[in-house]
Design a protein around this motif. Structure first.
Motif, PDB file in Angstrom:
ATOM      1  N   PRO A 289     -32.177 -21.318 -50.954  1.00 46.74           N
ATOM      2  CA  PRO A 289     -33.111 -21.017 -50.441  1.00 46.74           C
ATOM      3  C   PRO A 289     -33.270 -20.667 -49.156  1.00 46.74           C
ATOM      4  O   PRO A 289     -33.831 -19.530 -48.123  1.00 46.74           O
ATOM      5  CB  PRO A 289     -34.456 -22.616 -50.024  1.00 46.74           C
ATOM      6  CG  PRO A 289     -33.771 -23.475 -51.726  1.00 46.74           C
ATOM      7  CD  PRO A 289     -31.879 -22.658 -51.812  1.00 46.74           C
ATOM      8  N   GLN A 290     -32.226 -21.554 -48.023  1.00 52.87           N
ATOM      9  CA  GLN A 290     -32.140 -20.659 -46.436  1.00 52.87           C
ATOM     10  C   GLN A 290     -30.951 -19.594 -46.742  1.00 52.87           C
ATOM     11  O   GLN A 290     -31.570 -18.757 -45.871  1.00 52.87           O
ATOM     12  CB  GLN A 290     -31.358 -21.814 -45.968  1.00 52.87           C
ATOM     13  CG  GLN A 290     -31.515 -22.884 -46.150  1.00 52.87           C
ATOM     14  CD  GLN A 290     -33.733 -22.929 -45.004  1.00 52.87           C
ATOM     15  OE1 GLN A 290     -33.315 -22.217 -44.145  1.00 52.87           O
ATOM     16  NE2 GLN A 290     -34.567 -23.120 -45.509  1.00 52.87           N
ATOM     17  N   LEU A 291     -30.686 -19.136 -47.893  1.00 53.82           N
ATOM     18  CA  LEU A 291     -30.038 -17.570 -47.608  1.00 53.82           C
ATOM     19  C   LEU A 291     -30.788 -16.826 -48.427  1.00 53.82           C
ATOM     20  O   LEU A 291     -30.787 -15.719 -48.767  1.00 53.82           O
ATOM     21  CB  LEU A 291     -28.712 -18.426 -48.559  1.00 53.82           C
ATOM     22  CG  LEU A 291     -27.908 -19.212 -47.916  1.00 53.82           C
ATOM     23  CD1 LEU A 291     -26.474 -19.115 -49.212  1.00 53.82           C
ATOM     24  CD2 LEU A 291     -27.272 -18.423 -46.576  1.00 53.82           C
ATOM     25  N   ARG A 292     -31.763 -16.752 -48.258  1.00 54.78           N
ATOM     26  CA  ARG A 292     -33.058 -15.908 -49.630  1.00 54.78           C
ATOM     27  C   ARG A 292     -33.776 -14.958 -48.270  1.00 54.78           C
ATOM     28  O   ARG A 292     -33.715 -15.262 -47.495  1.00 54.78           O
ATOM     29  CB  ARG A 292     -34.450 -16.515 -50.325  1.00 54.78           C
ATOM     30  CG  ARG A 292     -34.182 -17.416 -51.536  1.00 54.78           C
ATOM     31  CD  ARG A 292     -35.193 -17.798 -51.716  1.00 54.78           C
ATOM     32  NE  ARG A 292     -34.209 -18.287 -52.825  1.00 54.78           N
ATOM     33  CZ  ARG A 292     -35.312 -19.655 -53.196  1.00 54.78           C
ATOM     34  NH1 ARG A 292     -35.913 -20.078 -52.931  1.00 54.78           N
ATOM     35  NH2 ARG A 292     -34.896 -20.747 -54.385  1.00 54.78           N
ATOM     36  N   THR A 293     -33.583 -13.978 -48.455  1.00 56.34           N
ATOM     37  CA  THR A 293     -33.684 -12.208 -47.621  1.00 56.34           C
ATOM     38  C   THR A 293     -35.141 -11.997 -48.258  1.00 56.34           C
ATOM     39  O   THR A 293     -35.633 -11.921 -49.571  1.00 56.34           O
ATOM     40  CB  THR A 293     -32.594 -11.597 -47.112  1.00 56.34           C
ATOM     41  OG1 THR A 293     -32.841 -10.991 -48.436  1.00 56.34           O
ATOM     42  CG2 THR A 293     -31.491 -11.881 -46.636  1.00 56.34           C
TER      43      THR A 293
ATOM     44  N   ALA B 139     -28.803 -28.288 -58.135  1.00 56.99           N
ATOM     45  CA  ALA B 139     -28.258 -28.171 -59.243  1.00 56.99           C
ATOM     46  C   ALA B 139     -26.913 -26.910 -59.966  1.00 56.99           C
ATOM     47  O   ALA B 139     -27.061 -25.686 -58.882  1.00 56.99           O
ATOM     48  CB  ALA B 139     -29.795 -27.389 -60.084  1.00 56.99           C
ATOM     49  N   VAL B 140     -26.514 -27.365 -60.967  1.00 61.03           N
ATOM     50  CA  VAL B 140     -25.888 -25.970 -61.355  1.00 61.03           C
ATOM     51  C   VAL B 140     -25.960 -25.100 -62.925  1.00 61.03           C
ATOM     52  O   VAL B 140     -26.503 -26.246 -63.643  1.00 61.03           O
ATOM     53  CB  VAL B 140     -24.130 -26.636 -61.662  1.00 61.03           C
ATOM     54  CG1 VAL B 140     -23.266 -26.267 -62.524  1.00 61.03           C
ATOM     55  CG2 VAL B 140     -23.465 -27.113 -60.467  1.00 61.03           C
TER      56      VAL B 140
ATOM     57  N   HIS C 188     -36.663 -27.461 -59.669  1.00 59.89           N
ATOM     58  CA  HIS C 188     -37.298 -27.112 -58.360  1.00 59.89           C
ATOM     59  C   HIS C 188     -36.942 -25.896 -58.253  1.00 59.89           C
ATOM     60  O   HIS C 188     -35.748 -25.541 -57.662  1.00 59.89           O
ATOM     61  CB  HIS C 188     -37.798 -28.292 -57.914  1.00 59.89           C
ATOM     62  CG  HIS C 188     -38.716 -27.773 -56.900  1.00 59.89           C
ATOM     63  ND1 HIS C 188     -38.817 -27.036 -55.960  1.00 59.89           N
ATOM     64  CD2 HIS C 188     -39.801 -28.404 -57.332  1.00 59.89           C
ATOM     65  CE1 HIS C 188     -39.647 -26.877 -55.047  1.00 59.89           C
ATOM     66  NE2 HIS C 188     -40.753 -28.214 -56.113  1.00 59.89           N
ATOM     67  N   PRO C 189     -37.864 -24.249 -57.778  1.00 61.17           N
ATOM     68  CA  PRO C 189     -38.039 -23.395 -57.064  1.00 61.17           C
ATOM     69  C   PRO C 189     -36.770 -23.261 -55.982  1.00 61.17           C
ATOM     70  O   PRO C 189     -36.419 -22.527 -54.717  1.00 61.17           O
ATOM     71  CB  PRO C 189     -39.090 -23.039 -56.849  1.00 61.17           C
ATOM     72  CG  PRO C 189     -40.483 -23.684 -57.835  1.00 61.17           C
ATOM     73  CD  PRO C 189     -39.580 -24.693 -58.001  1.00 61.17           C
ATOM     74  N   ASN C 190     -37.117 -24.828 -55.152  1.00 61.42           N
ATOM     75  CA  ASN C 190     -36.385 -24.780 -53.782  1.00 61.42           C
ATOM     76  C   ASN C 190     -34.678 -25.478 -53.454  1.00 61.42           C
ATOM     77  O   ASN C 190     -34.980 -25.964 -52.688  1.00 61.42           O
ATOM     78  CB  ASN C 190     -37.072 -25.853 -52.589  1.00 61.42           C
ATOM     79  CG  ASN C 190     -38.399 -24.971 -52.568  1.00 61.42           C
ATOM     80  OD1 ASN C 190     -38.383 -23.298 -52.156  1.00 61.42           O
ATOM     81  ND2 ASN C 190     -39.933 -25.714 -51.969  1.00 61.42           N
TER      82      ASN C 190
END
Length: 216
Positions: free
Chosen positions: A212-216, A172-173, A122-124
Motif C-alpha cells: 500500500p505504501q508503494l501505490r502511486t 499475503a501471497v 484485506h485491501p490494505n
C-alpha cells in the motif's frame, strides 16, 4: 564474491505445511532477517548482508526433518512460524561456504498442497502476486516471494519499513488472475525477474510486490 541466503522449511514425514503458509513464511523470514538488528550497523551479520545485497540477492530454499531440522536449528538464524509452516532463515554466506548441515539438505522437488483456496486479502494488506503463467515448484516459489518481499522492503522509505516491522510484517501471497497480472505489470510496483538458473527461463517475471505504501 557472490553470497547466498538459505531458507530451510521443516517438512516432517507426516506433517507437511500447506502451500500458502509455506510461501508466506518464506516472505516473513526474509523480512525478519532484513529488519534484524544483527543485520545492520555494527551487527554481527551486517557485513555478510551487505556483501550479499551488493550482488544478486540469491536465495536457496531447502527442506529438513527430524535430526536434519534440529541440526539446522542449532546454526545462527531466525525461525518463523506461520500457520502450518516453520521456516528458518540463515545469514548469507559465500556460495562455497554454506555450512555442511545446510548444504546436504535437499533443494529440489519441494511441493506442497493447498486444500482450501486462501482468503481474499484485506485491501490494505501487502500482497506478493505470483505470475499465473509460470509453473514453479513450491521451493522455487518460496524463493521468488522472498525476492518480492525483499524488493518491497528496499523500495519503502524508512518510516514505512519501521511501521511494517512493528506490525510484524502483515502480508499475503496469492496467484494473480491473468487479467490482474497484466494490470500489475503496468504499475510501478517492484517486479522480480528470475536469473533462470532453475525451472524457468531467464528474465521471467515471477512476482510483483504490491505494498500500500508503494501505490502511486
Amino acid at each position: 564474491m557472490e553470497h547466498v541466503l538459505t531458507l530451510v522449511i521443516r517438512v516432517e514425514k507426516n506433517d507437511r505445511p500447506q502451500q500458502t503458509d509455506a510461501l508466506e513464511a518464506a516472505a516473513h523470514a526474509v523480512l525478519a532477517i532484513l529488519a534484524d538488528e544483527r543485520s545492520t550497523g555494527a551487527g554481527e551479520w551486517a557485513d555478510a548482508m551487505a556483501a550479499w545485497q551488493d550482488h544478486r540477492i540469491r536465495k536457496v530454499v531447502r527442506r529438513a526433518r527430524g535430526a536434519e531440522w534440529r541440526r539446522a536449528e542449532a546454526l545462527p538464524g531466525i525461525t518463523v512460524n506461520h500457520g502450518t509452516a516453520e521456516v528458518r532463515v540463515f545469514p548469507p554466506v559465500p556460495l562455497d561456504d554454506v555450512p555442511k548441515d545446510l548444504a546436504k539438505l535437499q533443494v529440489t522437488g519441494t511441493d506442497f498442497d493447498q486444500p482450501e483456496p486462501p482468503a481474499v486479502p484485506h485491501p490494505n494488506t501487502p500482497v506478493l502476486w505470483i505470475n499465473p503463467a509460470l509453473r514453479m515448484s513450491s521451493g522455487k516459489t518460496m524463493a521468488q516471494v522472498g525476492h518480492g518481499a525483499h524488493l518491497a522492503w528496499l523500495a519503502l522509505p524508512d518510516p514505512a519499513r519501521k511501521a511494517w516491522a512493528a506490525a510484524a510484517f502483515p502480508l499475503a501471497v496469492r496467484t494473480a488472475g491473468r487479467a490482474h497480472w497484466t494490470q500489475l505489470l503496468q504499475t510501478s510496483f517492484p517486479v522480480v525477474q528470475d536469473a533462470g538458473f532453475t525451472e524457468i527461463d531467464p528474465g521471467s517475471r515471477t512476482v510483483i510486490a504490491e505494498h500500500p505504501q508503494l501505490r502511486t
